[in-house]
Design an enzyme around this catalytic site. Structure first.
Site, mmCIF file in Angstrom:
data_model
loop_
_atom_site.group_PDB
_atom_site.id
_atom_site.type_symbol
_atom_site.label_atom_id
_atom_site.label_comp_id
_atom_site.label_asym_id
_atom_site.label_seq_id
_atom_site.Cartn_x
_atom_site.Cartn_y
_atom_site.Cartn_z
ATOM 1 N N LYS A 13 11.737 5.554 6.373
ATOM 2 C CA LYS A 13 11.333 4.935 7.646
ATOM 3 C C LYS A 13 12.053 3.610 7.876
ATOM 4 C CE LYS A 13 7.005 4.265 6.327
ATOM 5 N NZ LYS A 13 6.900 4.829 4.975
ATOM 6 N N ARG A 87 -1.287 3.385 9.324
ATOM 7 C CA ARG A 87 -1.275 4.149 8.076
ATOM 8 C C ARG A 87 -2.591 4.886 7.841
ATOM 9 N NH1 ARG A 87 2.975 1.156 5.150
ATOM 10 N NH2 ARG A 87 3.373 2.137 3.168
ATOM 11 N N ARG A 159 11.702 -3.357 -6.318
ATOM 12 C CA ARG A 159 10.437 -3.799 -5.730
ATOM 13 C C ARG A 159 9.323 -3.700 -6.753
ATOM 14 N NH1 ARG A 159 9.260 -1.163 0.154
ATOM 15 N NH2 ARG A 159 7.216 -0.812 -0.773
HETATM 16 P P1 AMP Z 1 5.901 -0.304 2.706
HETATM 17 O O1 AMP Z 1 6.922 -1.389 2.650
HETATM 18 O O2 AMP Z 1 5.686 0.230 4.085
HETATM 19 O O3 AMP Z 1 6.145 0.785 1.687
HETATM 20 O O4 AMP Z 1 4.500 -0.987 2.295
HETATM 21 C C1 AMP Z 1 4.317 -1.572 1.023
HETATM 22 C C2 AMP Z 1 2.842 -1.868 0.799
HETATM 23 O O5 AMP Z 1 2.362 -2.789 1.783
HETATM 24 C C3 AMP Z 1 1.902 -0.677 0.905
HETATM 25 O O6 AMP Z 1 1.838 0.089 -0.301
HETATM 26 C C4 AMP Z 1 0.567 -1.383 1.202
HETATM 27 O O7 AMP Z 1 0.034 -1.993 0.053
HETATM 28 C C5 AMP Z 1 1.015 -2.502 2.151
HETATM 29 N N1 AMP Z 1 1.018 -2.054 3.561
HETATM 30 C C6 AMP Z 1 2.089 -1.922 4.378
HETATM 31 N N2 AMP Z 1 1.728 -1.505 5.594
HETATM 32 C C7 AMP Z 1 0.383 -1.349 5.553
HETATM 33 C C8 AMP Z 1 -0.598 -0.902 6.486
HETATM 34 N N3 AMP Z 1 -0.250 -0.518 7.726
HETATM 35 N N4 AMP Z 1 -1.889 -0.877 6.093
HETATM 36 C C9 AMP Z 1 -2.268 -1.264 4.860
HETATM 37 N N5 AMP Z 1 -1.396 -1.663 3.910
HETATM 38 C C10 AMP Z 1 -0.079 -1.708 4.250
#
Ligand code: AMP
Length: 213
Positions: A13, A87, A159
């Site tokens: 994404k 999400r 990460r």
């Molecule tokens: P991502 O970079 O999208 O993979 O997000 C990394 C982490 O950020 C996720 O595993 C969650 O802990 C947190 N996170 C990101 N977006 C959301 C969301 N919309 N709702 C809740 N937690 C989020």
């Protein structure tokens, strides 16, 4: 254009969102990026979410809604591209209300579909070049791409949540909370799905074709 990109962790994404942003100038809003920035800055918000994120769990709906509210209040005519939000069903409903209030309905909600065995390899191999910020993968990037970073003195950073335990948890959370939300969009007839397998460029071509760009 106004769109949301959905998909499991590692579906690409963020990468596709960056390409669309570079080519079409719309603003990428990634809750994951915003939360990681908060952690790096050492802010109160960062301290609050660090542990939850490192464990691969979702932070509270209120926190992410606040972030999205702020970002969307600054959106102009070029539109936005949401990556990583919503999400779960509750977040999808909040987003619906928010977009109704500012009279900016979605043009597309797009699911990038990738089988889970590929997701695990993408996530566990994912690295970022410390010099350029470019995303690389120790399994999929060419030797040249990796050397380009290392030969200039760069490091391949991983990460904090790209370790085996968090990856397993994040995929579980996706299946339990995000997939039902995807079904919610499907039921509204607004959902488009593209195959997220193959190279970044292959997927980007499919995405642009879908959006007739
Ligand atoms: P991502 O970079 O999208 O993979 O997000 C990394 C982490 O950020 C996720 O595993 C969650 O802990 C947190 N996170 C990101 N977006 C959301 C969301 N919309 N709702 C809740 N937690 C989020």
């Amino acid at each position: 254009m106004r769109l949301i990109l959905m998909g499991a962790p590692g579906s690409g994404k963020g990468t596709q969102a960056e390409k669309l942003m570079d080519d079409f100038g719309c603003r990428q809003i990634s809750t994951g990026v915003l939360l990681r920035q908060a952690i790096e800055s050492g802010s109160e918000l960062g301290k609050k979410v660090q542990k939850i994120m490192s464990e691969g769990l979702l932070v509270s709906d209120d926190i992410v809604l606040d972030l999205i509210n702020n970002e969307l209040s600054e959106i102009g005519e070029s539109g936005f591209l949401l990556d990583g939000y919503p999400r779960n069903i509750n977040q999808a409903k909040s987003l619906n209300d928010l977009l109704k209030n500012i009279d900016k309905p979605l043009d597309y909600s797009i699911l990038i579909d990738v089988p889970s065995e590929i997701l695990i390899k993408r996530l566990s191999g994912r690295r970022t070049c410390s010099l350029t910020g470019k995303t690389l993968n120790i399994y999929f990037s060419s030797e040249n791409e990796i050397d380009e970073c290392l030969s200039k003195g760069g490091e391949l950073l991983q990460r904090e949540d790209d370790n085996e335990e968090s990856i397993t948890k994040r995929i579980e959370v996706y299946e339990e909370q995000t997939e039902p939300m995807v079904d919610f969009y499907r039921s509204t007839g607004l959902l488009h799905t593209i195959d997220g397998q193959g190279s970044v460029d292959d997927v980007y071509i499919r995405l642009k074709k879908l959006m007739e760009l």
